[in-house]
Design a protein around this motif. Structure first.
Motif, PDB file in Angstrom:
ATOM      1  N   ARG A  38     -72.514  -6.591 -39.834  1.00 54.10           N
ATOM      2  CA  ARG A  38     -72.803  -7.027 -38.466  1.00 54.10           C
ATOM      3  C   ARG A  38     -73.307  -8.466 -38.405  1.00 54.10           C
ATOM      4  NH1 ARG A  38     -69.281  -3.826 -36.911  1.00 54.10           N
ATOM      5  NH2 ARG A  38     -69.822  -1.622 -36.809  1.00 54.10           N
ATOM      6  N   ASN A  82     -73.119   1.617 -35.394  1.00 52.15           N
ATOM      7  CA  ASN A  82     -72.588   0.670 -34.423  1.00 52.15           C
ATOM      8  C   ASN A  82     -73.582   0.278 -33.332  1.00 52.15           C
ATOM      9  OD1 ASN A  82     -70.074   0.653 -35.664  1.00 52.15           O
ATOM     10  ND2 ASN A  82     -69.304   2.365 -34.440  1.00 52.15           N
ATOM     11  N   PHE A 122     -71.663  -2.386 -31.202  1.00 46.28           N
ATOM     12  CA  PHE A 122     -70.528  -3.026 -31.865  1.00 46.28           C
ATOM     13  C   PHE A 122     -69.305  -2.134 -31.802  1.00 46.28           C
ATOM     14  CE2 PHE A 122     -74.226  -5.047 -33.565  1.00 46.28           C
ATOM     15  CZ  PHE A 122     -73.841  -6.353 -33.844  1.00 46.28           C
ATOM     16  N   TYR A 153     -69.353  -7.350 -30.027  1.00 44.19           N
ATOM     17  CA  TYR A 153     -70.380  -6.411 -29.576  1.00 44.19           C
ATOM     18  C   TYR A 153     -70.658  -6.637 -28.097  1.00 44.19           C
ATOM     19  CZ  TYR A 153     -74.203  -9.934 -29.785  1.00 44.19           C
ATOM     20  OH  TYR A 153     -75.014 -11.027 -29.598  1.00 44.19           O
ATOM     21  N   TRP A 157     -66.864 -12.010 -31.949  1.00 44.62           N
ATOM     22  CA  TRP A 157     -67.054 -12.439 -33.338  1.00 44.62           C
ATOM     23  C   TRP A 157     -66.182 -13.658 -33.620  1.00 44.62           C
ATOM     24  CZ3 TRP A 157     -63.780 -13.103 -37.510  1.00 44.62           C
ATOM     25  CH2 TRP A 157     -64.409 -13.324 -38.749  1.00 44.62           C
TER      26      TRP A 157
END
Length: 550
Positions: free
Chosen positions: A383, A421, A434, A442, A456
């Motif tokens: 993450r 997540n 996420f 996310y 991302w």
């Protein structure tokens, strides 16, 4: 030095009734409030003035520390401070008074009075100005970028209007977002002058301050003006202090000079209006609603919050050398005013702590969070990375430190894992969820608000000479400023205008750089870098075009 041993020069106590006879706080309560300000009670430090009223009557009024370190003048309850953004609620009242008189409507297009504001295809209304939903870029940020520095440059109404008139786009469509911007209230000051035929300074003096007995309050429209009894502003320098003060004549958004006693008189008027009326105060104290239905928790010059389950109507202020706070707990008929001549304090926290002592609040329990899942290092590393929010032009760098995930490279809030997540933000009612898989986006969400997606981004591909294509000169017609960009090192760019020291920017993802609070995105035509736009939370997407080399 404690106020108890500093002698009478450091602590002046006045319990000043306004109307009914005053009843001072119990000694134990007064001492508990005093204790909050002990760090600022010496002869070698600036400090604060503090006032408390119950039912419109002042019950506590004290000064701590020094109004002027050079002359050895202590702060007293009657010391006059620059109160920064506390000005906004007074400006809002002046506009509402004109609306009540039928001289304008809150739903008027501001260009009717302020043709300098560009036409962006959707009307910006007076209401948008006062609720921070106009989308107009903050003129302070525009002038900082245009000049390359902030201090030592006088700022006037003409400077503000000139900057606003050059902007080709707003931060967002009017009414679509809440975006705190001093521009709305600076324009409201000009609006009052043009509609009433009198300056806001004169209008407020006659129509607001005089009827309320606020004899030590004025709008400061000339920063060179002498003000007997004022506090000078200071900033930390190592272990000592240096002078620090606002350098602008523009007001309405700021530049209210006042005392804690006068602020408490103003607060009493908001509880039981003598100037204005109940309907106007209700308008100021009602949250604006965005076009998507979200509440802003902000009315007109007033923030709306909850403290220990009690409704609080408040505002803070912060400018070079000064911090301020004024809050009302309407259900308890309590008001707290804090004025400080340094920025080394959290004036909101101090105001809430004063109220807690007076009202006898027990310490609040930390917000409940879901049980922490086992922190699998592989999940945290998956993450971690760089994320981008396009609408806000915001870069977030999730970072693993000491086996925990944080929302910034340094500092930031911890993200507490709930499952693989889903994470909660420590101390805040915010969730990060996420999508499945590595390198996924996310969504950040909090109760009562629409969720916001962060994308991302692959890290910037660092290699020898990777920064050289960005070097060159760039001009912004919106700022009327030219910046020179050089590859300062193999890993940073330096952006400079004029004789400023410039800002150092490091790469985060392809064509994206971050210097401090700013986000810079370079644009290309094919492979060639053709320009960039720079964004600040209060001024997004300011366009720079590459200057053609001769």
């Amino acid at each position: 030095m404690s106020w108890r041993t500093a002698g009478p020069a450091l602590l002046l106590l006045f319990v000043t009734p306004r109307g009914a006879a005053a009843q001072a706080l119990p000694d134990t309560t007064a001492r508990a409030v005093d204790h909050l300000f002990e760090p600022w009670s010496g002869t070698d430090t600036p400090g604060c003035a503090v006032g408390v009223s119950r039912g419109g009557t002042i019950v506590y009024e004290r000064g701590f520390g020094m109004a002027n370190l050079e002359t050895g003048t202590p702060i007293g309850p009657g010391t006059i401070f620059h109160a920064a953004s506390l000005a906004k609620q007074v400006t809002a009242m002046a506009v509402l008074m004109l609306a009540r008189e039928g001289r304008l409507s809150l739903d008027d297009d501001v260009r009717r009075y302020l043709p300098e504001v560009p036409d962006y295809g959707q009307p910006i209304t007076v209401r948008h100005l006062l609720t921070h939903t106009s989308g107009l870029r903050d003129y302070f940020e525009l002038l900082i970028l245009a000049r390359g520095r902030f201090e030592e440059n006088r700022i006037t109404d003409a400077d503000m209007l000139d900057a606003v008139s050059r902007q080709r786009a707003p931060n967002f469509a009017p009414g679509a977002e809440f975006g705190y911007s001093n521009t709305g209230y600076a324009l409201a000051e000009v609006l009052v002058r043009r509609v009433s035929g009198r300056s806001l300074r004169d209008y407020a003096a006659e129509r607001i301050f005089a009827p309320l007995g606020m004899s030590h309050t004025h709008f400061h429209d000339d920063f060179t003006m002498l003000v007997p009894g004022r506090a000078w502003g200071y900033a930390r320098t190592g272990t000592g202090w240096r002078s620090s003060a606002p350098n602008y004549d523009v007001y309405g958004a700021t530049s209210l000079f006042t005392t804690v006693g006068d602020l408490l008189a103003w607060s009493a008027n908001l509880d039981r209006p003598r100037v204005g009326d109940t309907a106007m105060v209700r308008t100021m104290s009602t949250s604006a609603t965005l076009t998507n239905g979200d509440s802003t928790s902000y009315g007109m010059g007033l923030s709306l919050w909850t403290d220990h389950g009690e409704r609080v109507v408040e505002h803070e202020g912060g400018d070079p050398g000064f911090r301020s706070y004024l809050g009302r707990w309407p259900g308890r008929r309590l008001a707290v005013a804090v004025l400080c001549n340094h920025r080394s304090v959290n004036s909101v926290a101090l105001g809430h702590q004063v109220a807690a002592r007076v009202l006898g609040f027990a310490p609040e329990a930390p917000p409940a969070v879901p049980a922490r899942a086992a922190a699998d290092p592989r999940v945290l590393q998956r993450r971690a990375g760089i994320y981008f929010q396009p609408a806000r032009q915001e870069v977030v760098e999730l970072t693993v430190r000491d086996g925990r995930l944080f929302t910034a490279r340094n500092g930031g809030n911890e993200l507490i894992p709930v499952d693989g997540n889903r994470f909660t933000v420590a101390g805040r009612p915010v969730e990060h969820v996420f999508e499945s898989g590595e390198h996924s986006d996310y969504v950040a969400s909090s109760p009562g608000y629409h969720p916001v997606r962060f994308e991302w981004k692959a890290p910037f591909p660092m290699r020898p000479g990777a920064l050289l294509p960005y070097a060159g000169a760039y001009y912004s017609p919106e700022l009327d400023a030219t910046y020179t960009v050089t590859a300062a090192t193999d890993s940073t760019l330096l952006l400079k205008t004029g004789t400023s020291a410039g800002m150092t920017a490091r790469p985060v993802f392809a064509d994206a750089f971050v210097p401090g609070q700013y986000t810079i995105l370079f644009t290309r035509g094919g492979r060639r870098v053709t320009g960039f736009h720079i964004s600040h939370p209060r001024a997004r997407r300011i366009v720079f075009e590459r200057v053609r080399e001769r």
